[in-house]
Design a protein around this motif. Sequence first.
Motif, PDB file in Angstrom:
ATOM      1  N   ARG A   1       0.834  -1.210   0.000  1.00 21.82           N
ATOM      2  CA  ARG A   1       0.000   0.000   0.000  1.00 21.82           C
ATOM      3  C   ARG A   1       0.862   1.251   0.000  1.00 21.82           C
ATOM      4  O   ARG A   1       0.583   2.220  -0.724  1.00 21.82           O
ATOM      5  N   LEU A   2       1.907   1.259   0.791  1.00 21.06           N
ATOM      6  CA  LEU A   2       2.766   2.438   0.850  1.00 21.06           C
ATOM      7  C   LEU A   2       3.580   2.651  -0.412  1.00 21.06           C
ATOM      8  O   LEU A   2       3.876   3.789  -0.770  1.00 21.06           O
ATOM      9  N   LEU A   3       3.911   1.568  -1.080  1.00 20.42           N
ATOM     10  CA  LEU A   3       4.834   1.679  -2.205  1.00 20.42           C
ATOM     11  C   LEU A   3       4.149   1.711  -3.565  1.00 20.42           C
ATOM     12  O   LEU A   3       4.764   2.088  -4.556  1.00 20.42           O
ATOM     13  N   VAL A   4       2.879   1.316  -3.621  1.00 19.35           N
ATOM     14  CA  VAL A   4       2.146   1.284  -4.887  1.00 19.35           C
ATOM     15  C   VAL A   4       0.853   2.072  -4.723  1.00 19.35           C
ATOM     16  O   VAL A   4       0.044   1.753  -3.868  1.00 19.35           O
ATOM     17  N   ALA A   5       0.699   3.100  -5.529  1.00 15.60           N
ATOM     18  CA  ALA A   5      -0.521   3.920  -5.459  1.00 15.60           C
ATOM     19  C   ALA A   5      -1.730   3.049  -5.715  1.00 15.60           C
ATOM     20  O   ALA A   5      -1.750   2.232  -6.639  1.00 15.60           O
TER      21      ALA A   5
END
Length: 246
Positions: A238-242
């Motif tokens: 979640r943090l690394l992929v929009a």
Amino acid sequence: MAGRDRGLRWEALLNARDLGGLPTAHGVVAPGAIVRSDALYRLNDAGRATLVAHGVRTVIDMRTDAEAVARPYAFDGVSGVVRHHIAQQTDEMWQSLGGRADRFTFDTTMLELAHANFAAIAERIATAPAGGVLYHCEVGKDRTGLMTMLLLDLVGTPRDVIGTDYSLTAVGLAPLFADLVSKADTDVRRAKLEEEARCRAETMVAIHQAFRARHGDAEAYLVAGGVAPSAIEAIRARLLVATPTT
């Protein structure tokens, strides 16, 4: 990257910013994925509309039960936004330490006392539907700062960057604390508020260092608190992929 302006001007909110753009071990945090803020009862209608337009679809209210009852809010009629109340600390935890500990001692102790609560919040982030996740406490400073520390540690954000992000809170809260200081009725109260207004990067750096020395890292801490390894990976994703909002 860490020092650039990530503040969100959502009307009547004091201290909101997107973690997007902060460096990690695998690039940067995806814009729109995670927002940290002060309590959303402050938002007016225009601010609520801007929150939705930013892509926030899950809100996690980390205030105590007493705070949530005293200043409630809801997203009834706001399309697609769901609010969850998961107290990061209980009223009893806060009362056991409130006013009797410096910031470093308070926050490092709370990481121990509220271990299960941090894990529950992390699980909610991991299982949130598509769209941005916003979490907040009352003013978006220390409870929100600790949750941010855990999330950024999970993706390998450098310690000094975590500290810098914490320090940015002082800018958003400056008018609030200036007003409180001006109304303080004793020198002791005034000095306490002036200290509370300071969000020193070195304080969060020291907290993170002590946390790592005790727990190893955020993954070990959250897994020990009951978070499944698959949920840890979901948070990282979640943090690394929009995530799309539709």
